[in-house]
Enzyme design. Structure first.
Site, PDB file in Angstrom:
ATOM      1  N   THR A 206       0.842  -1.189   0.000  1.00 31.86           N
ATOM      2  CA  THR A 206       0.000   0.000   0.000  1.00 31.86           C
ATOM      3  C   THR A 206       0.880   1.243   0.000  1.00 31.86           C
ATOM      4  OG1 THR A 206      -0.087   0.107   2.411  1.00 31.86           O
ATOM      5  CG2 THR A 206      -1.767  -1.219   1.303  1.00 31.86           C
ATOM      6  N   GLU A 351      -5.871  -3.589  -1.950  1.00 30.94           N
ATOM      7  CA  GLU A 351      -6.441  -4.721  -1.212  1.00 30.94           C
ATOM      8  C   GLU A 351      -7.584  -5.408  -1.952  1.00 30.94           C
ATOM      9  OE1 GLU A 351      -4.906  -1.810   1.970  1.00 30.94           O
ATOM     10  OE2 GLU A 351      -5.767  -1.719  -0.037  1.00 30.94           O
ATOM     11  N   LYS A 460     -15.484  17.257   9.246  1.00 25.25           N
ATOM     12  CA  LYS A 460     -16.660  17.246  10.106  1.00 25.25           C
ATOM     13  C   LYS A 460     -16.811  18.629  10.741  1.00 25.25           C
ATOM     14  CE  LYS A 460     -19.189  14.190  13.184  1.00 25.25           C
ATOM     15  NZ  LYS A 460     -19.152  12.919  13.955  1.00 25.25           N
ATOM     16  N   TRP A 465     -21.027  16.272   7.986  1.00 26.91           N
ATOM     17  CA  TRP A 465     -19.922  15.946   7.091  1.00 26.91           C
ATOM     18  C   TRP A 465     -19.889  16.869   5.881  1.00 26.91           C
ATOM     19  CZ3 TRP A 465     -16.777  12.743   9.441  1.00 26.91           C
ATOM     20  CH2 TRP A 465     -17.270  11.764  10.283  1.00 26.91           C
TER      21      TRP A 465
END
Length: 563
Positions: A206, A351, A460, A465
């Site tokens: 990753t 992944e 936030k 959000w």
């Protein structure tokens, strides 16, 4: 006729309801799904199909699947001569070329693990990744050799470095070899396959945006099943008539699977080498008749800028796939309206092998007008067979797929990671076997998923959000913008507030109010950035995405002006 009679040779069920003995014997052949069979198929059915490469030296090099197969077999033999055994990690540090492709199959065909290294990774991370993977041999493109040699003293597991260049250009040194010299001495007589389909095939780390990078270990079976998924018409829909330009690097999650799906379909491959600028890509598209290509948004923006500046054309190109980051609406419109190219938005991650969703229209959506279709195309799309999605809130409860409520995006399937290499990070699946992607998303009633933010990037404000991605996509359509990003800064009353960061195009000038006025009426008033900061450069990570971690660090202590 006797009531128990049936097909010849068929036994009736036992009187006690149990199945007859023959039903407990295997009914289908045992044919392990190992990726060497993909290149075997390409050689047998599409052996004359071209694989074209812009070589690192500049000239175009032409080969075929049959020749790549023969050279891959010899690559297997030379690796065995260097002491490589099943399960050993063999790294590649190389650009997209036919030579790189043959090494993949040469490594995986003998049960070794192909570990792709990203040339753009910082030196300290590269050292960590190679050491953590315990790479035994590294195959490296000649231009990338100096950076690797600078790390050599800190790579205890590496016994050999094989340089993918002409023999005369390779420097001498202990454990240093010229690939072509070794290949010339190697035989094609080597056994491929013969191991379990669940054996490891590839290793990809990753990007390591938080903490050290983690390794994702793909199996032969998962790569094979992912290949079937990508070949579906509503995913990539490749065939032997396709001409494919894999711009997305082979070290970026297997070039989104194209290194397997192109040979599987028999498609012509056009490998761009290390030149990914607009002029070089346009030339390859026109001269080689490219019909399908895949890349991140910044690459497509660079090609678009070149086309507009020069009036050049890309007449053969029918479809492009954009992934890695959300694509701005202006980019999709330009390719669709000005060049007649269908743009397919996609989402995935290392992944997930990596394709998770693709924004191919259903018949219901295809019946809508062009602008209505675009609203769906801007989303990351639907999951193909083999991928299951769900949304969870912060308490771990499932959320409705109404296209409004967004939560943590969870995914599972046969090509989704079960754990990280060497069990780094511990248990990564929830109680239902779903992997937490780290993305925040919505899913609408049509099944179209839309990323609203990375969980670590979401803003936030006052308990609500704000999607940084949605603001970025709007601002990216401004004619003066080359690159932009939205990040959060702390706020004493609202917890967090958004700040817009803009890199202008060359010779352009703008003010804070120009962009705030541009956003008026396009986003909710309370989403409006508290400030606009102009930067000469916006940092990109190793995979070409904006590095918001660095941007947040650079803005530490920044205070927006009072409104």
């Amino acid at each position: 006729m006797d009531s128990n009679s049936g097909n010849p040779g068929q036994e009736p069920p036992g009187q006690d309801g149990r199945l007859a003995d023959w039903t407990r014997r295997p009914l289908m052949q045992d044919w392990p799904l190992t990726v060497d069979r993909i290149l075997e198929h390409a050689k047998a059915l599409h052996g004359r199909q071209e694989v074209v490469t812009r070589s690192l030296e500049g000239p175009i090099v032409r080969t075929s699947y049959a020749e790549i197969y023969r050279r891959a077999k010899r690559c297997s033999n030379l690796l065995q001569h260097l002491g490589v055994r099943p399960g050993d990690r063999v790294a590649t540090l190389a650009w997209n070329t036919g030579r790189h492709l043959e090494t993949w199959y040469g490594i995986m065909g003998i049960g070794a693990i192909c570990h792709t290294l990203n040339p753009r990774t910082f030196a300290d991370q590269q050292r960590y990744i190679i050491t953590h993977a315990e790479d035994k041999v590294i195959l490296v493109d000649l231009p990338l050799l100096p950076a690797l040699l600078a790390l050599r003293a800190h790579l205890p597991s590496v016994t050999h470095i094989v340089v993918l260049g002409d023999p005369g250009s390779v420097p001498e040194g202990p454990g240093l070899h010229a690939y072509e010299s070794l290949l010339a001495q190697a035989s094609e007589d080597v056994a491929w396959g013969g191991f379990d389909e669940n054996a490891p095939a590839g290793l990809c780390y990753t990007s390591g945006t938080t903490g050290n990078p983690k390794g994702v270990l793909y199996s032969h079976r998962s790569n094979f099943l992912h290949t079937f998924m990508t070949l579906a018409q509503d995913v990539m829909g490749l065939s032997a008539r396709a001409v494919v330009l894999p711009i997305v690097p082979m070290f970026h999650a297997n070039a989104w699977g194209l290194t397997f799906s192109c040979p599987a379909a028999g498609a012509k491959m056009v490998m761009p080498g290390q030149r990914l600028d607009g002029a070089a890509l346009q030339e390859l598209i026109e001269t080689e008749g490219v019909t399908f290509a895949a890349a991140v948004p910044t690459v497509w923006q660079g090609l678009l800028d070149h086309l507009r500046a020069t009036g050049a054309q890309i007449g053969s190109l029918r479809r492009i796939m954009i992934g890695g980051a959300a694509a701005p609406e202006a980019l999709l419109r330009a390719y669709r309206d000005d060049y007649g190219v269908e743009v397919t938005h996609a989402w995935g991650m290392t992944e997930v092998s990596p394709v998770g969703t693709v924004s191919t229209a259903t018949d219901e959506i295809a019946a809508l007008d062009a602008d209505a279709q675009l609203r769906f195309n801007l989303k990351q799309g639907r999951a193909p067979l083999g991928v299951e999605l769900k949304l969870k809130d912060e308490a771990g409860q499932a959320l409705p797929e109404d296209g409004v409520q967004f939560g943590r995006l969870m995914v599972r399937g046969p090509a989704v990671a079960r754990r990280y290499f060497k069990d780094e990070g511990g248990e990564i699946l929830d109680e239902d076997g779903y992997f937490d992607t780290g993305d925040m998303a919505t899913i609408d009633p049509h099944g179209f998923m839309q990323i609203t933010d990375r969980a670590k990037d979401v803003i936030k404000s006052g308990g609500e959000w704000i999607s940084s991605i949605e603001i970025e996509n709007i601002v990216a359509g401004h004619p003066k913008v080359e690159l932009c990003a939205v990040v959060a800064i702390p706020h004493p009353k609202w917890d967090e507030r958004p700040v817009l960061l803009v890199k202008l195009r060359a010779d352009q000038a703008a003010t804070r109010d120009d962009f705030l006025d541009y956003l008026q009426g396009r986003i909710a008033r309370w989403w409006m950035p508290d400030d606009v900061v102009f930067l000469s450069e916006i940092p990109l990570g190793p995979t070409g995405k904006v590095d918001k971690k660095r941007l947040r660090a650079d803005l530490r202590g920044f205070t927006a002006p009072p409104t």
